[in-house]
Design an enzyme around this catalytic site. Structure first.
Site, PDB file in Angstrom:
ATOM      1  N   CYS A  87      95.745 -62.146  85.351  1.00 32.45           N
ATOM      2  CA  CYS A  87      95.127 -62.634  83.775  1.00 32.45           C
ATOM      3  C   CYS A  87      93.541 -62.340  83.860  1.00 32.45           C
ATOM      4  CB  CYS A  87      95.633 -64.144  83.648  1.00 32.45           C
ATOM      5  SG  CYS A  87      97.131 -64.456  83.998  1.00 32.45           S
ATOM      6  N   ARG A 144      92.938 -54.924  84.106  1.00 34.19           N
ATOM      7  CA  ARG A 144      93.758 -55.775  84.978  1.00 34.19           C
ATOM      8  C   ARG A 144      95.277 -55.986  84.664  1.00 34.19           C
ATOM      9  NH1 ARG A 144      90.128 -59.838  87.357  1.00 34.19           N
ATOM     10  NH2 ARG A 144      91.775 -61.248  87.392  1.00 34.19           N
ATOM     11  N   TRP A 199      98.820 -62.192  82.042  1.00 27.65           N
ATOM     12  CA  TRP A 199     100.163 -61.339  82.742  1.00 27.65           C
ATOM     13  C   TRP A 199     101.032 -62.449  83.352  1.00 27.65           C
ATOM     14  CZ3 TRP A 199     101.648 -56.624  84.550  1.00 27.65           C
ATOM     15  CH2 TRP A 199     102.132 -56.723  85.736  1.00 27.65           C
ATOM     16  N   ASN A 248      94.079 -69.000  85.151  1.00 26.18           N
ATOM     17  CA  ASN A 248      94.607 -67.782  85.966  1.00 26.18           C
ATOM     18  C   ASN A 248      94.991 -68.394  87.436  1.00 26.18           C
ATOM     19  OD1 ASN A 248      93.620 -66.027  84.337  1.00 26.18           O
ATOM     20  ND2 ASN A 248      92.049 -65.137  85.648  1.00 26.18           N
ATOM     21  N   GLY A 249      96.116 -67.789  87.747  1.00 22.68           N
ATOM     22  CA  GLY A 249      96.732 -68.401  89.198  1.00 22.68           C
ATOM     23  C   GLY A 249      98.048 -68.887  89.075  1.00 22.68           C
ATOM     24  N   GLU A 285     107.544 -44.851 104.465  1.00 20.47           N
ATOM     25  CA  GLU A 285     106.480 -45.052 103.368  1.00 20.47           C
ATOM     26  C   GLU A 285     104.987 -44.730 103.906  1.00 20.47           C
ATOM     27  OE1 GLU A 285     106.414 -46.380 100.637  1.00 20.47           O
ATOM     28  OE2 GLU A 285     104.556 -47.337 100.283  1.00 20.47           O
ATOM     29  N   LYS A 331     102.963 -42.089 101.491  1.00 21.93           N
ATOM     30  CA  LYS A 331     101.574 -42.146 100.914  1.00 21.93           C
ATOM     31  C   LYS A 331     100.675 -41.020 101.180  1.00 21.93           C
ATOM     32  CE  LYS A 331     101.468 -46.470  99.319  1.00 21.93           C
ATOM     33  NZ  LYS A 331     102.834 -45.699  98.626  1.00 21.93           N
ATOM     34  N   GLU A 361     101.628 -38.334  98.798  1.00 18.48           N
ATOM     35  CA  GLU A 361     101.151 -38.577  97.367  1.00 18.48           C
ATOM     36  C   GLU A 361      99.614 -38.897  96.997  1.00 18.48           C
ATOM     37  OE1 GLU A 361     102.450 -43.374  96.825  1.00 18.48           O
ATOM     38  OE2 GLU A 361     102.556 -41.921  95.128  1.00 18.48           O
ATOM     39  N   HIS A 419     116.362 -32.205 117.246  1.00 17.84           N
ATOM     40  CA  HIS A 419     117.674 -31.523 116.642  1.00 17.84           C
ATOM     41  C   HIS A 419     117.034 -30.394 115.598  1.00 17.84           C
ATOM     42  CE1 HIS A 419     120.514 -33.888 118.745  1.00 17.84           C
ATOM     43  NE2 HIS A 419     119.643 -34.981 118.432  1.00 17.84           N
ATOM     44  N   LYS A 457     102.210 -43.933  86.966  1.00 17.75           N
ATOM     45  CA  LYS A 457     102.531 -44.967  87.604  1.00 17.75           C
ATOM     46  C   LYS A 457     103.937 -45.462  87.591  1.00 17.75           C
ATOM     47  CE  LYS A 457     101.535 -48.900  89.856  1.00 17.75           C
ATOM     48  NZ  LYS A 457     101.701 -48.779  91.299  1.00 17.75           N
TER      49      LYS A 457
END
Ligand code: M6R
Length: 616
Positions: free
Chosen positions: A2, A27, A76, A102-103, A489, A493, A496, A512, A611
């Site tokens: 937020c 944000r 948010w 916020n929070g 992962e 990264k 990408e 193998h 995204k």
């Protein structure tokens, strides 16, 4: 996350609030609102769901809401859907207290029950409304001033907050408080500002004060006072902001990805605290928020974890944890494959769909397929009110906040935590682990934020390594068991954002066929955390080392014998091996980041990627 803006001065507040909020749009948010006071009149409150432009239109660019003192917010959603009712500001019924926040107020339910017993009613589903009404309660019950009422509230509230508050009886004054959520005070000439982030006020002033945790603020046109919890005024240094506007949006970091890497300790903690509760000295997992009862958990005979990209890798890592703790068979499938296969799903199966955006087309289609087959579905989702969140039978939210960099970091980490929490929940409901084990695992999980922080603090070593290998053309990331999921992962990264051809391999599989690609200088990254597999992974690394590979190892501190086998070793703090992915992924995120920077690439917006992938 937020955004907050507050203004008090001689100019019209609303246009300044709207302009400030527009500077915080990066944000992410899903609704917005302002409250403006004209002299000692009650504040006029306007809220809008969706884009800020809707609020701008509704208020005629702010002209329809006169007054020189006001607060604004972009929300948010975390508690409750992104609706106009849930949007901030929130007020007590008589508008005695009005605030933006916020929070996350972790104990909001307990506080809400207390307020309900005292005759308060609630319009929204938010934790913020609870905080506002608690301030009002203390203000009236003890007949104290704003600072004392806020201080009493701060003592009762657990969680994180930046609260900006106006009191009916104090026109021309704005109050604030903070703990673990950002809040800055901007100093002007006969005007002052509050904001959650520097960009919101940079057009007006560069002179700022940063209140610390557990501090409160009283602000008028000419006065800015910061108070400690005892109600004493404290001296605060005034800082001159030297960043430009673009750097300010990134909180001073060069890229959003780095900012989001640094946010991981906090968002991991928030996600844990959304489920873990402490009563007296005992921790409990409260999964009721996602709707799953203990009985339902006991009846699950098999789990499917479905996702795309990094969300799929969370599934790969988590299957080992869930199988080991809960002894439930787990299958992990790519959403794009799952949706077109006949996989023999059965009535007692649970399909878990993991998605940051909650809008990924393949993941959504997989969810719908499971539902058509009459199988229970659970979404692990970051965006409140997204399609997967709405359509899944059960939802467990990750509290990562908006993620802006295309390469996921903090959402990935929160998804891992969500899966750990579910694994413990399933295991405990089915009686596969006793309460002592639950306690031990939660206590250890609560140490992860600090351990992640420690790894991030040591980033200069990884930066050094990245500058040495930035021009690598191939890399292999290998591991066994859970470490294989981490390797996947790390490899994604690197592809990408660094555009380095990289492959993840189950370490035992290399010989193998793929080992023929190893030549002098090939980078091999070995993830070796799982106690029963470390030695085997090292043997596989050494096999490539003897064919010329450069060996980078990631392992728990204490495994110092790796020094003799690998060329470069990164140690992560010891933890329960089930949680290894939460720590081992951090050096891999940092490595890809620094490699990308070294290669001069667009870290936050890599080529050809979006995204959120809302097409098949
Ligand atoms: O929004 P989702 O979690 O459903 O997105 C899934 C993938 O597209 C996403 O994880 C992607 O792989 C990331 N960009 C990787 O960093």
């Amino acid at each position: 996350m937020c955004g907050i803006v507050g203004y008090i001065g001689k100019k019209q507040a609303a246009p300044i609030l709207l302009e400030g909020l527009s500077k915080l749009e990066y944000r992410g948010y899903d609704s917005a609102g302002i409250a403006v006071r004209d002299g000692d009149q009650d504040p006029a409150v306007v809220k809008a769901q969706g884009r800020l432009s809707v609020l701008v239109d509704k208020t005629d660019g702010g002209r329809a809401v006169p007054g020189t003192c006001g607060i604004g917010h972009t929300r948010w959603a975390t508690h409750g859907e992104p609706t106009e009712t849930n949007a901030h500001p929130h007020a007590s019924d008589d508008i005695n207290v009005i605030a933006v926040h916020n929070g996350i107020i972790e104990n909001f339910q307990e506080l809400k029950d207390k307020l309900l017993r005292n005759g308060y009613t609630f319009q929204s589903e938010t934790d913020t409304e609870v905080a506002v009404k608690l301030i009002d309660y203390y203000y009236k019950k003890y007949q104290v001033g704003p600072i004392d009422a806020i201080a009493k509230t701060m003592v009762r509230v657990r969680g994180s907050y930046a609260l900006v508050v106006m009191f009916k009886d104090y026109p021309g004054e704005i109050y604030a408080a903070r703990k673990d959520s950002p809040l800055i005070l901007g100093l002007g000439e006969s005007e002052n500002f509050l904001a959650s982030d520097v960009p919101a006020i940079l057009d007006h002033t560069r002179k700022v004060i940063y209140p610390d945790n557990y501090e409160m603020v009283r602000m008028t046109t000419d006065i800015v006072e910061v108070y400690n919890l005892n109600g004493d005024v404290t001296e605060k240094p005034v800082t001159e902001v030297t960043w430009d506007a673009e750097a300010a949006e990134k909180g001073g970091y060069e890229h959003f990805m780095m900012k989001e890497i640094h946010e991981q300790p906090k968002v991991i903690k928030d996600t844990i605290n959304s489920v873990v509760k402490k009563q007296e000295d005992l921790y409990t997992l409260d999964l009721s928020g996602c709707g799953l009862s203990d009985d339902e958990m006991r009846q699950i005979s098999r789990v499917w974890i479905i996702g795309c990209g990094s969300a799929y890798h969370v599934g790969v890592c988590s299957q080992y944890v869930m199988e080991d703790l809960a002894e439930i068979p787990v299958r992990v499938e790519l959403a794009s494959e799952f949706r077109y296969r006949k996989l023999g799903l059965q009535k007692d199966d649970l399909v878990i769909v993991i998605s940051q955006s909650g809008e990924t087309a393949d993941s959504l289609a997989a969810l719908r397929k499971a539902k058509e087959l009459g199988i229970s579905t659970l979404g692990i989702v970051n965006v409140v009110g997204s399609s997967i969140a709405r359509e899944a039978d059960y939802v467990l939210y990750t509290l990562a906040g908006p993620e802006i960099a295309v390469a996921t970091t903090k959402a990935f980490s929160c998804q891992l935590i969500a899966c750990h929490l579910l694994s413990i929940g399933f295991a405990s409901a089915a009686g596969k682990i006793d309460n002592a084990t639950v306690q031990k695992m939660i206590v250890e999980m609560l140490t992860l934020p600090e351990k992640v922080e420690k790894i991030i603090e040591d980033k200069a070593r990884i930066q050094w390594f990245a500058s040495k290998f930035a021009h690598a053309s191939d890399a292999f990331v290998i591991g066994r068991g859970l470490d294989y999921g981490i390797a996947m992962e790390g490899s994604l990264k690197m592809k990408e954002i660094s555009y380095i051809h990289s492959e993840a391999y189950a370490a035992g599989e290399l010989k193998h066929g793929t080992i023929s690609l190893i030549e002098s200088g090939t980078l091999v990254i070995g993830v070796a955390t799982q106690p029963d597999l470390v030695k085997k992974t090292i043997s596989n690394m050494v096999e490539t080392g003897s064919r010329g590979a450069y060996l980078f190892a990631i392992t728990f501190s204490g495994n110092y014998y790796l020094e003799d086998r690998a060329d470069f070793v990164t140690y992560i703090p010891k933890t329960d091996p089930h949680y290894a992915a939460s720590l081992a992924v951090i050096p891999l995120q940092l490595l890809s980041y620094y490699m990308s920077v070294n290669r001069g690439l667009d870290v936050d917006k890599p080529r050809n990627l979006a995204k959120s992938v809302t097409v098949e």
